[in-house]
Design an enzyme around this catalytic site. Structure first.
Site, PDB file in Angstrom:
ATOM      1  N   CYS A   1     -45.135 -25.161   2.845  1.00  0.00           N
ATOM      2  CA  CYS A   1     -45.939 -25.495   4.019  1.00  0.00           C
ATOM      3  C   CYS A   1     -46.591 -24.216   4.533  1.00  0.00           C
ATOM      4  O   CYS A   1     -46.664 -23.226   3.802  1.00  0.00           O
ATOM      5  CB  CYS A   1     -45.118 -26.216   5.089  1.00  0.00           C
ATOM      6  SG  CYS A   1     -43.914 -25.214   5.985  1.00  0.00           S
TER       7      CYS A   1
ATOM      8  N   ASN B   1     -43.267 -22.029   6.785  1.00  0.00           N
ATOM      9  CA  ASN B   1     -41.922 -22.162   6.223  1.00  0.00           C
ATOM     10  C   ASN B   1     -40.837 -22.162   7.296  1.00  0.00           C
ATOM     11  O   ASN B   1     -39.761 -21.616   7.112  1.00  0.00           O
ATOM     12  CB  ASN B   1     -41.653 -21.078   5.173  1.00  0.00           C
ATOM     13  CG  ASN B   1     -40.411 -21.334   4.323  1.00  0.00           C
ATOM     14  OD1 ASN B   1     -39.711 -20.398   3.953  1.00  0.00           O
ATOM     15  ND2 ASN B   1     -40.117 -22.573   4.002  1.00  0.00           N
TER      16      ASN B   1
ATOM     17  N   CYS C   1     -40.850 -25.321   9.546  1.00  0.00           N
ATOM     18  CA  CYS C   1     -40.740 -26.721   9.985  1.00  0.00           C
ATOM     19  C   CYS C   1     -40.641 -27.691   8.807  1.00  0.00           C
ATOM     20  O   CYS C   1     -39.568 -28.173   8.481  1.00  0.00           O
ATOM     21  CB  CYS C   1     -41.929 -27.110  10.872  1.00  0.00           C
ATOM     22  SG  CYS C   1     -42.012 -26.243  12.456  1.00  0.00           S
ATOM     23  N   ARG C   2     -41.771 -27.977   8.178  1.00  0.00           N
ATOM     24  CA  ARG C   2     -41.824 -29.043   7.174  1.00  0.00           C
ATOM     25  C   ARG C   2     -41.134 -28.691   5.864  1.00  0.00           C
ATOM     26  O   ARG C   2     -40.309 -29.465   5.362  1.00  0.00           O
ATOM     27  CB  ARG C   2     -43.279 -29.436   6.896  1.00  0.00           C
ATOM     28  CG  ARG C   2     -43.985 -29.993   8.117  1.00  0.00           C
ATOM     29  CD  ARG C   2     -45.454 -30.172   7.880  1.00  0.00           C
ATOM     30  NE  ARG C   2     -46.105 -28.870   7.747  1.00  0.00           N
ATOM     31  CZ  ARG C   2     -47.359 -28.688   7.376  1.00  0.00           C
ATOM     32  NH1 ARG C   2     -48.113 -29.734   7.061  1.00  0.00           N
ATOM     33  NH2 ARG C   2     -47.878 -27.490   7.310  1.00  0.00           N
ATOM     34  N   SER C   3     -41.480 -27.562   5.274  1.00  0.00           N
ATOM     35  CA  SER C   3     -40.896 -27.259   3.959  1.00  0.00           C
ATOM     36  C   SER C   3     -39.391 -26.978   4.024  1.00  0.00           C
ATOM     37  O   SER C   3     -38.660 -27.431   3.146  1.00  0.00           O
ATOM     38  CB  SER C   3     -41.657 -26.142   3.243  1.00  0.00           C
ATOM     39  OG  SER C   3     -41.673 -24.941   3.971  1.00  0.00           O
TER      40      SER C   3
ATOM     41  N   ASP D   1     -47.812 -31.500  10.929  1.00  0.00           N
ATOM     42  CA  ASP D   1     -47.063 -30.275  11.228  1.00  0.00           C
ATOM     43  C   ASP D   1     -46.433 -30.398  12.614  1.00  0.00           C
ATOM     44  O   ASP D   1     -47.129 -30.339  13.633  1.00  0.00           O
ATOM     45  CB  ASP D   1     -47.990 -29.073  11.166  1.00  0.00           C
ATOM     46  CG  ASP D   1     -47.234 -27.753  11.199  1.00  0.00           C
ATOM     47  OD1 ASP D   1     -46.055 -27.738  11.621  1.00  0.00           O
ATOM     48  OD2 ASP D   1     -47.819 -26.738  10.809  1.00  0.00           O
TER      49      ASP D   1
END
Length: 156
Positions: free
Chosen positions: A10, A13, A15-17, A127
């Site tokens: 993401c 690095n 939140c999402r990934s 995001d």
């Protein structure tokens, strides 16, 4: 099954990934595949290198009792093309940024995460750093990670 390495990417690095990495690692463990499938995450940007996942990501993972122990943000590197069998980008911008790195043309399993969820009306995993909707991201990530793991197992 030969050892498979999966990388989630993401922007920062945090939140999402890392959420996808933790969820995927949890699923891999539940299926007893810890020795066959390794996972990691990275960001295309360098703002958060060395930081733990965002408090919202940690909170949602705590809610679902999914470990994020030892996870620290890092930046994507061209060496990742050689180290990972699957590179899974959380949005179109991340995919574009990764594809602009020399060496990407030789990588065959680079996908956009939402391609795992064709029934959704989203092209990108939103995001939560900007939206604050960590629960929605968890819903997408948890479903997509199951599908990715199923695909990997069926292709092995």
């Amino acid at each position: 099954m030969k050892q498979i390495h999966v990388l989630f990417v993401c922007l920062g690095n945090i939140c999402r990934s890392p959420m996808a990495e933790a969820v995927f690692r949890h699923l891999v463990h539940e299926r007893g595949l810890d020795q066959q499938i390794m996972t990691d995450s990275a960001g295309t940007g360098d703002w958060h290198i060395g930081k733990q996942p965002h408090e919202g990501t940690r909170g949602i993972l705590d809610t679902y009792q999914i470990s994020y122990e030892g996870m620290k943000a890092r930046q994507f590197s061209d060496h990742d093309f050689n180290g990972f069998d699957y590179i899974v980008c959380m949005d179109n911008n991340n995919l574009r940024d990764v594809k602009n790195i020399p060496g990407s043309q030789q990588h065959s399993h680079m996908i956009r995460f939402m391609d795992l969820l064709p029934e959704e009306n989203e092209e990108n995993v939103p995001d939560p750093y900007y939206t604050g909707n960590f629960e929605e991201v968890y819903r997408l990530v948890s479903t997509g990670c199951v599908r990715l793991l199923d695909q990997i197992q069926h292709s092995a």
